[in-house]
Design a protein around this motif. Structure first.
Motif, PDB file in Angstrom:
ATOM      1  N   LEU A  17       3.979 -13.835   0.215  1.00 16.07           N
ATOM      2  CA  LEU A  17       3.167 -13.679  -0.993  1.00 16.07           C
ATOM      3  C   LEU A  17       2.079 -12.619  -0.767  1.00 16.07           C
ATOM      4  O   LEU A  17       1.888 -11.732  -1.610  1.00 16.07           O
ATOM      5  N   LYS A  53       1.017 -21.806 -10.827  1.00  9.55           N
ATOM      6  CA  LYS A  53      -0.084 -21.055 -10.233  1.00  9.55           C
ATOM      7  C   LYS A  53       0.344 -19.598 -10.041  1.00  9.55           C
ATOM      8  O   LYS A  53       1.479 -19.316  -9.670  1.00  9.55           O
ATOM      9  N   ALA A 103       2.927 -17.668  -7.722  1.00 11.23           N
ATOM     10  CA  ALA A 103       2.565 -18.146  -6.388  1.00 11.23           C
ATOM     11  C   ALA A 103       3.152 -19.524  -6.093  1.00 11.23           C
ATOM     12  O   ALA A 103       2.571 -20.303  -5.345  1.00 11.23           O
ATOM     13  N   LEU A 157      -3.172 -22.943  -0.841  1.00  7.83           N
ATOM     14  CA  LEU A 157      -1.953 -23.251  -1.598  1.00  7.83           C
ATOM     15  C   LEU A 157      -0.970 -24.036  -0.745  1.00  7.83           C
ATOM     16  O   LEU A 157      -0.911 -23.868   0.476  1.00  7.83           O
ATOM     17  N   LEU A 176      -1.211 -15.637  -8.572  1.00 12.43           N
ATOM     18  CA  LEU A 176      -2.196 -14.865  -7.824  1.00 12.43           C
ATOM     19  C   LEU A 176      -2.526 -13.627  -8.641  1.00 12.43           C
ATOM     20  O   LEU A 176      -1.620 -12.896  -9.065  1.00 12.43           O
ATOM     21  N   ILE A 216      -6.801 -17.364  -7.889  1.00 13.95           N
ATOM     22  CA  ILE A 216      -5.633 -18.159  -8.264  1.00 13.95           C
ATOM     23  C   ILE A 216      -5.917 -18.719  -9.654  1.00 13.95           C
ATOM     24  O   ILE A 216      -6.990 -19.278  -9.905  1.00 13.95           O
ATOM     25  N   LYS A 236       3.402 -17.865   2.649  1.00 16.76           N
ATOM     26  CA  LYS A 236       2.076 -17.273   2.427  1.00 16.76           C
ATOM     27  C   LYS A 236       2.077 -15.805   2.849  1.00 16.76           C
ATOM     28  O   LYS A 236       1.522 -14.953   2.160  1.00 16.76           O
ATOM     29  N   PHE A 248      -6.175 -11.366   0.136  1.00 20.44           N
ATOM     30  CA  PHE A 248      -5.128 -12.224  -0.419  1.00 20.44           C
ATOM     31  C   PHE A 248      -4.841 -13.415   0.500  1.00 20.44           C
ATOM     32  O   PHE A 248      -4.665 -14.541   0.029  1.00 20.44           O
ATOM     33  N   SER A 275      -7.448 -16.022   0.034  1.00 21.64           N
ATOM     34  CA  SER A 275      -7.354 -16.631  -1.286  1.00 21.64           C
ATOM     35  C   SER A 275      -6.240 -17.671  -1.370  1.00 21.64           C
ATOM     36  O   SER A 275      -6.396 -18.695  -2.031  1.00 21.64           O
ATOM     37  N   ILE A 276      -5.117 -17.401  -0.718  1.00 21.24           N
ATOM     38  CA  ILE A 276      -3.958 -18.303  -0.847  1.00 21.24           C
ATOM     39  C   ILE A 276      -3.915 -19.373   0.245  1.00 21.24           C
ATOM     40  O   ILE A 276      -2.999 -20.193   0.259  1.00 21.24           O
TER      41      ILE A 276
END
Length: 179
Positions: free
Chosen positions: A76, A122, A138, A66, A124, A111, A73, A59, A62-63
């Motif tokens: 999240l 957006k 997200a 953002l 997740l 995303i 972050k 995760f 992936s983020i």
């Protein structure tokens, strides 16, 4: 960014009516999942496992792109790990979102964007269960689903995959002309 270790512990705090993650060093993280959406094992004290750490890292990666502060972050990513491990199965609530042509086939940690009459946001992807996916908002600004219902940062919803569009991170490329 936080680095998971084997001293982290999940537990349910009945005083705060919330799932918590003890991060050690007097740091406690309060999970945003409402108690009614938790499976029964969430009420037992359990270790933050190697699998949890792996999911957390997935995760986090992936983020990374953002537009969120580092603390957001981390929030999240930790909420996403909690949802992937302790969230009850739920029925899709796709009627809030517009159909997106062919949609997409999201994987865990992708995303995606979802669009309502009030706007686009957006999300997740926590897990894909075939034709629908559990998603977590997200973005720090809330998303109106109807005139009386909205979602806040880290809220979850299950949505049919035909409502999703893959999110593409826009990046600027600086080129130098030589010659």
């Amino acid at each position: 960014m936080l680095k998971p270790n084997n001293s982290w512990t999940w537990y349910y705090d009945s005083k705060h009516d919330s799932l918590m993650l003890d991060l050690g060093d007097d740091m406690i993280f309060r999970v945003s999942i409402p108690p009614k959406h938790l499976i029964t094992s969430a009420y037992d004290r359990t270790d933050f496992t190697v699998d949890d750490a792996s999911v957390f890292q997935t995760f986090v990666e992936s983020i990374a792109g953002l537009d969120l502060s580092e603390p957001r972050k981390a929030e999240l990513a930790l909420n996403a790990v909690a949802a992937s491990r302790f969230h009850k199965p739920m029925m899709p609530k796709s009627w809030f979102f517009h159909t997106q042509g062919e949609g997409c086939e999201p994987q865990e940690a992708d995303i995606v964007t979802l669009e309502t009459d009030a706007g686009m946001a957006k999300f997740l992807v926590i897990e894909n269960s075939g034709c629908a996916s559990l998603c977590m908002l997200a973005e720090t600004s809330s998303l109106a689903l109807t005139s009386t219902k909205s979602m806040a940062f880290c809220d979850t919803i299950k949505v049919m995959n035909d409502r999703m569009q893959a999110y593409v991170v826009e990046s600027s490329v600086n080129l130098a002309l030589v010659g």
